[in-house]
Design an enzyme around this catalytic site. Structure first.
Site, mmCIF file in Angstrom:
data_model
loop_
_atom_site.group_PDB
_atom_site.id
_atom_site.type_symbol
_atom_site.label_atom_id
_atom_site.label_comp_id
_atom_site.label_asym_id
_atom_site.label_seq_id
_atom_site.Cartn_x
_atom_site.Cartn_y
_atom_site.Cartn_z
ATOM 1 N N GLN A 102 0.855 -1.188 0.000
ATOM 2 C CA GLN A 102 0.000 0.000 0.000
ATOM 3 C C GLN A 102 0.893 1.240 0.000
ATOM 4 O OE1 GLN A 102 -2.326 1.583 3.358
ATOM 5 N NE2 GLN A 102 -4.135 1.550 2.024
ATOM 6 N N TYR A 182 -5.275 10.746 4.205
ATOM 7 C CA TYR A 182 -3.882 10.983 3.826
ATOM 8 C C TYR A 182 -3.842 11.770 2.502
ATOM 9 C CZ TYR A 182 -3.343 7.872 7.693
ATOM 10 O OH TYR A 182 -3.440 7.340 8.955
ATOM 11 N N ARG A 229 -7.457 2.295 -2.987
ATOM 12 C CA ARG A 229 -8.408 2.302 -1.875
ATOM 13 C C ARG A 229 -8.957 3.708 -1.662
ATOM 14 N NH1 ARG A 229 -8.000 0.327 4.520
ATOM 15 N NH2 ARG A 229 -9.929 -0.863 4.344
ATOM 16 N N ARG A 320 -8.924 -6.257 11.757
ATOM 17 C CA ARG A 320 -8.607 -6.763 13.095
ATOM 18 C C ARG A 320 -8.710 -8.278 13.252
ATOM 19 N NH1 ARG A 320 -11.990 -1.771 15.340
ATOM 20 N NH2 ARG A 320 -12.909 -2.189 13.284
HETATM 21 C C1 LIG Z 1 -4.060 -0.972 13.742
HETATM 22 C C2 LIG Z 1 -4.702 -0.492 12.467
HETATM 23 C C3 LIG Z 1 -3.906 0.042 11.466
HETATM 24 C C4 LIG Z 1 -4.471 0.450 10.239
HETATM 25 N N1 LIG Z 1 -3.655 0.898 9.229
HETATM 26 C C5 LIG Z 1 -4.171 1.181 8.007
HETATM 27 C C6 LIG Z 1 -3.315 1.515 6.915
HETATM 28 O O1 LIG Z 1 -2.076 1.545 7.009
HETATM 29 N N2 LIG Z 1 -3.903 1.777 5.717
HETATM 30 C C7 LIG Z 1 -5.266 1.725 5.537
HETATM 31 O O2 LIG Z 1 -5.760 1.967 4.427
HETATM 32 N N3 LIG Z 1 -6.101 1.397 6.564
HETATM 33 C C8 LIG Z 1 -5.574 1.093 7.778
HETATM 34 N N4 LIG Z 1 -6.409 0.692 8.795
HETATM 35 C C9 LIG Z 1 -7.848 0.440 8.519
HETATM 36 C C10 LIG Z 1 -8.068 -1.039 8.185
HETATM 37 O O3 LIG Z 1 -7.510 -1.341 6.921
HETATM 38 C C11 LIG Z 1 -9.570 -1.436 8.199
HETATM 39 O O4 LIG Z 1 -10.256 -0.644 7.276
HETATM 40 C C12 LIG Z 1 -10.172 -1.282 9.588
HETATM 41 O O5 LIG Z 1 -9.406 -1.975 10.550
HETATM 42 C C13 LIG Z 1 -11.635 -1.797 9.663
HETATM 43 O O6 LIG Z 1 -11.718 -3.164 9.307
HETATM 44 P P1 LIG Z 1 -11.882 -4.335 10.439
HETATM 45 O O7 LIG Z 1 -13.185 -4.078 11.144
HETATM 46 O O8 LIG Z 1 -11.912 -5.614 9.636
HETATM 47 O O9 LIG Z 1 -10.714 -4.232 11.359
HETATM 48 C C14 LIG Z 1 -5.874 0.341 10.043
HETATM 49 C C15 LIG Z 1 -6.668 -0.170 11.074
HETATM 50 C C16 LIG Z 1 -6.107 -0.599 12.268
HETATM 51 C C17 LIG Z 1 -6.998 -1.208 13.346
#
Ligand SMILES: Cc1cc2nc3c(=O)[nH]c(=O)nc-3n(C[C@H](O)[C@H](O)[C@H](O)COP(=O)(O)O)c2cc1C
Length: 365
Positions: A102, A182, A229, A320
């Site tokens: 990414q 971002y 994305r 997660r």
């Molecule tokens: C610890 C953490 C770090 C994340 N880092 C990014 C990232 O680097 N780039 C991004 O597009 N989304 C990032 N996200 C968002 C996740 O890609 C995802 O959309 C979000 O966790 C919700 O999905 P889930 O309910 O399956 O966890 C992050 C989320 C978490 C919890």
């Protein structure tokens, strides 16, 4: 009677890749790559453990020092970083997996104490309210310097170079980070983009830079290796999109630019993925669409099954649950008990909460 196979666990052609299932590991920033931004053996182990997911999307990786958003975030700039990523991609491939990088320019979500003194830049000179973590502790977000129109080709070139470097480092492709507040998202959102040139103002103007970056990256490494994305109406990090008509017009303009490129996928983060906005973008894009419902609730097996089974998504992006379950693909396929994610160790050092979540063990679980 034999049950019909679940589509979530069936193969999917995504650009140049054939995925064995429709579970995509979400990009997840874990800040375990040190001050030099070089991913090491621990990072390789973490990703390789998760190789049974259909596709892994790496954490956001910076394409230039000014684009670094967080201490400990990995980059795609130095030779040492490329060597580090070669270890990671090699380990994932050896474990039978596939991995995209990414590419994430942090824009105004940063601080000079994080970028090593490199100036924080954005579409407009508007700071985020609040504080950010830096190498010297928490600091208020700075007022970014607004990029001159003549500087935009240079930023675009950073994305192109990072994509080329990602391929050299063994990635199967790149995902452009146009979500979550971002730099690319800062161009799309009216609160962070108040420019008066052809990159600001109307929805089509705000979508222009993101479309240009996508086209240039596709020209460099091929459409089948590029995804993007977006997160319309996510309203995070002060990139606010509170007017539904404006959001529909902006993202509609963007997707109409992207559709003819034939990219590997469009990944959308939205709280109502089955709703009109997302499904309209999906039909306009024409290619594979990956969905994720965002931070408010953790993606569940039932939700992922429904999104694919009801035909709202081609694949589901899972965050997660993939942090906590290295073998999530098996656990969800067999409907097994799950490990719970520990938010206290999402960001930090070392293996705890990173490589020590157990695989399924029938005797223990
Ligand atoms: C610890 C953490 C770090 C994340 N880092 C990014 C990232 O680097 N780039 C991004 O597009 N989304 C990032 N996200 C968002 C996740 O890609 C995802 O959309 C979000 O966790 C919700 O999905 P889930 O309910 O399956 O966890 C992050 C989320 C978490 C919890």
């Amino acid at each position: 009677m034999k049950e019909a196979p679940l589509k979530l666990f069936s193969p999917l052609a995504l650009g140049d890749l054939d995925l064995p299932n429709r579970l995509v590991m979400a990009p997840l920033t874990r800040v375990r790559s040190g001050r030099d931004g070089v991913p090491g053996a621990l990072v390789a182990e973490h990703y390789a453990q998760r190789a049974s997911l259909g596709l892994i999307v790496s954490e956001g990786v910076y394409p230039s020092h000014a684009g670094q958003a967080f201490p400990g975030q990995p980059g795609l700039v130095s030779a040492a970083q490329v060597a580090g990523w070669k270890q990671v991609t090699g380990a994932v491939h050896a474990a039978g997996g596939r991995i995209f990088a990414q590419v994430m320019h942090g824009g105004r979500v940063s601080h000079e104490d994080t970028t090593g003194g490199h100036e924080v830049v954005a579409p407009s000179a508007i700071a985020i309210q609040g504080e950010t973590r830096t190498y010297t502790g928490k600091q208020p977000y700075p007022v970014p310097r607004a990029l001159e129109t003549a500087e935009l080709p240079g930023i675009l070139a950073e994305f192109v170079a990072a994509a080329r470097t990602a391929i050299e480092a063994g990635f199967d492709g790149v995902e452009l980070h146009g979500a979550n507040g971002y730099l690319l998202h800062e161009f799309l959102a009216p609160t962070s983009n108040q420019r008066h040139d052809s990159y600001g103002g109307t929805p089509a103007n705000r979508a222009r830079f993101v479309g240009e970056v996508a086209r240039a990256v596709v020209a460099e490494i091929g459409a089948g290796r590029v995804g993007i994305r977006i997160s319309p109406e996510h309203n995070i990090q002060d990139a606010l999109e509170t007017d539904p008509a404006d959001a529909a017009a902006t993202y509609g303009a963007l997707v109409d630019e992207l559709a003819p490129l034939g990219m590997a996928y469009l990944s959308i983060l939205h709280h109502a993925p089955q709703g009109e906005l997302v499904q309209d973008l999906r039909s306009r894009f024409g290619g594979p669409v990956l969905l994720n419902t965002g931070f408010a609730s953790v993606t569940s097996r039932a939700e992922a099954l429904a999104l694919v089974e009801k035909g709202h998504a081609d694949a589901v992006v899972v965050g997660r649950p993939a942090i906590a379950n290295p073998d999530l693909a098996r656990r969800w396929a067999e409907d097994l008990h799950l490990n719970e994610p520990d938010a206290a160790t999402f960001y930090g050092d070392g293996p705890r909460g990173y490589t020590d979540y157990p695989f399924w063990d029938a005797g223990l679980n």
